[in-house]
Design an enzyme around this catalytic site. Structure first.
Site, PDB file in Angstrom:
ATOM      1  N   LYS A  49     -16.238 -10.969  38.233  1.00 63.03           N
ATOM      2  CA  LYS A  49     -18.019 -12.375  37.489  1.00 63.03           C
ATOM      3  C   LYS A  49     -18.913 -11.263  37.115  1.00 63.03           C
ATOM      4  CE  LYS A  49     -18.266  -9.666  42.484  1.00 63.03           C
ATOM      5  NZ  LYS A  49     -18.226  -9.703  43.746  1.00 63.03           N
ATOM      6  N   TYR A 277     -49.774  -1.809  29.378  1.00 58.76           N
ATOM      7  CA  TYR A 277     -50.772  -3.033  30.150  1.00 58.76           C
ATOM      8  C   TYR A 277     -51.169  -2.100  31.504  1.00 58.76           C
ATOM      9  CZ  TYR A 277     -48.108  -7.135  28.358  1.00 58.76           C
ATOM     10  OH  TYR A 277     -48.223  -8.208  27.321  1.00 58.76           O
TER      11      TYR A 277
HETATM   12  C1  LIG Z   1     -17.907  -8.481  43.876  1.00 53.14           C
HETATM   13  C2  LIG Z   1     -16.602  -8.087  44.796  1.00 53.14           C
HETATM   14  C3  LIG Z   1     -15.695  -8.113  44.919  1.00 53.14           C
HETATM   15  C4  LIG Z   1     -15.596  -6.337  43.864  1.00 53.14           C
HETATM   16  O1  LIG Z   1     -16.330  -4.981  44.730  1.00 53.14           O
HETATM   17  P1  LIG Z   1     -16.380  -3.541  43.638  1.00 53.14           P
HETATM   18  O2  LIG Z   1     -16.870  -3.043  44.636  1.00 53.14           O
HETATM   19  O3  LIG Z   1     -17.108  -3.765  42.482  1.00 53.14           O
HETATM   20  O4  LIG Z   1     -15.439  -3.147  43.730  1.00 53.14           O
HETATM   21  C5  LIG Z   1     -14.048  -7.881  45.730  1.00 53.14           C
HETATM   22  N1  LIG Z   1     -14.246  -8.496  46.548  1.00 53.14           N
HETATM   23  C6  LIG Z   1     -14.999  -9.718  46.818  1.00 53.14           C
HETATM   24  C7  LIG Z   1     -14.901 -11.036  47.536  1.00 53.14           C
HETATM   25  C8  LIG Z   1     -16.352  -9.765  45.962  1.00 53.14           C
HETATM   26  O5  LIG Z   1     -17.171 -10.251  45.780  1.00 53.14           O
END
Ligand SMILES: *Cc1c(COP(=O)(O)O)cnc(C)c1O
Length: 397
Positions: A49, A277
């Site tokens: 993601k 800035y």
């Molecule tokens: C983002 C996510 C993960 C991965 O989490 P990490 O801490 O990056 O390993 C796993 N399961 C779900 C449901 C998530 O939303």
């Protein structure tokens, strides 16, 4: 030492911006294998993601698919569709909550749906019936995160309904930890105990267990082996970053991402002449300074102003003045640098390296937020794919 070769996949014009993210696919592959070996016989659902935590979603998904990932996890429908359009054939679970009217898109693209309420079960079943299809779903159980999912204490009616609806294939059941990466393991243990309680409902009621039970994110992969079940869901660990400073490092991984730019301008700043800035920085003696074309418009957070450092020719120098949208100024004091010299924002090896954890502490956030905010204006450049699972070439990338 052998240097990996890189190619850019983003530029259609052939122009690649000097400010770039370099992703070492050999490192990603080595991290994938290290995690897989650690959790076997559990399978792998790498989480890609948010543009694969900044590493490029399609490239990362292609790599993990070629390495034999059992499943791929994304957060939202659009990410799943993008992967399907890029030709990814691996099963894909969309982890987040959905709207009823999205269901036909899941079905049309062969994406697995997270079902997180009784109402959603009906909506999914009805949409699948209308399309004369079966919907693959994973049941989301809330064991203590209070985000989405049916509370563990209400799970029996949810499971009963899910297995009774004709157009649903209950392929999975899962939950998510709120504190798996913390030194205090009590919260994660309580969540796991609740989840195990939910799983026992299947047996007690004589419902077949779904093919995939899963719960472990990166922190749990490292610290809670009893939460591995059939699949693990590594996110940040796959990218070679640990989910917290105090997590137990039971798997060795290395960062796959470097963030680099180049010097575009050199000048001498006179005493009393403020930089940037708000004129927040000035000196009482002349200093050599360079300007580098990166800023908060790329995800180099303004909150790091006054704290950030970069590496030039292996040496660490402070960023001075307020970080702008597109540029930063670096103080070399009496030293020199030249146009085109490489500037490392994240990367380098050993003691001299700058880690995304460093940027996180300067910005008052966590490494996740640093990585996911390096935005799409920054081209991603990839090392050659690992050929033979060869050893880590090391070197200063
Ligand atoms: C983002 C996510 C993960 C991965 O989490 P990490 O801490 O990056 O390993 C796993 N399961 C779900 C449901 C998530 O939303």
């Amino acid at each position: 030492m052998k240097q990996p070769l890189f190619h850019a996949t983003v530029s259609s014009s052939g122009v690649v911006r000097p400010t770039r993210v370099e992703v070492r696919l050999d490192r990603l592959a080595a991290n994938f294998r290290a995690i897989r070996d650690h959790v076997a016989p559990a399978g792998m659902m790498p989480i890609v993601k948010a543009n694969a935590y900044g590493h490029g979603m399609v490239e990362t998904a292609r790599l993990v698919e070629s390495l034999g990932a059992d499943y791929i996890g994304v957060a939202v429908l659009e990410e799943g569709i993008l992967l399907r359009e890029a030709g990814i054939r691996c099963p894909i679970l969309v982890l987040g909550g959905i709207l009823g009217n999205q269901v036909p898109h899941f079905l049309a693209h062969g994406l697995t749906i997270t079902a997180s309420s009784l109402e959603r079960l009906d909506q999914i079943d009805q949409a699948a019936g209308r399309m004369r299809m079966k919907a693959k779903i994973h049941l989301k159980i809330d064991t203590g995160m209070e985000r989405i999912g049916v509370h563990h204490y209400n799970a029996e009616a949810f499971i009963e309904k899910a297995v009774s609806l004709p157009n649903l294939i209950v392929e999975g059941v899962f939950s998510h930890f709120a504190n798996s990466e913390s030194a205090d393991r009590s919260s994660a243990r309580l969540q796991l105990e609740r989840f195990n309680g939910v799983l026992s409902i299947f047996d007690r009621r004589g419902f077949p267990r779904p093919r995939y039970t899963h719960m472990a994110n990166s922190g749990a992969i490292l610290q809670h082996p009893e939460s591995r079940f059939d699949l693990v869901r590594p996110g940040i660990l796959l990218y070679g970053v640990y989910p917290s400073d105090d997590v137990e490092r039971t798997v060795a991984v290395k960062p796959a991402l470097s963030w680099k730019s180049r010097v575009v301008y050199f000048k001498i700043i006179r005493p009393g002449n403020p930089v940037g800035y708000g004129s927040t920085w000035s000196c009482d003696h002349p200093v050599h300074a360079v300007t580098v074309p990166v800023g908060y418009g790329d995800g180099y957070f303004r909150a790091m102003s006054g704290k950030a450092h970069v590496l030039i020719r292996g040496k660490r120098y402070p960023v001075i003045g307020t970080i702008s949208m597109d540029q930063i100024v670096v103080n070399l004091e009496e030293e020199s640098a030249f146009s085109d010299d490489e500037v490392i924002l994240i990367g380098g090896e050993g003691d001299g390296s700058i880690r995304c954890e460093d940027l996180a502490s300067w910005a008052g956030t966590i490494p996740y937020e640093i990585l996911t905010n390096i935005n799409t204006r920054v081209p991603r450049v990839y090392s050659e794919r690992p050929g033979s699972g060869s050893a880590d070439p090391g070197g200063t990338n």
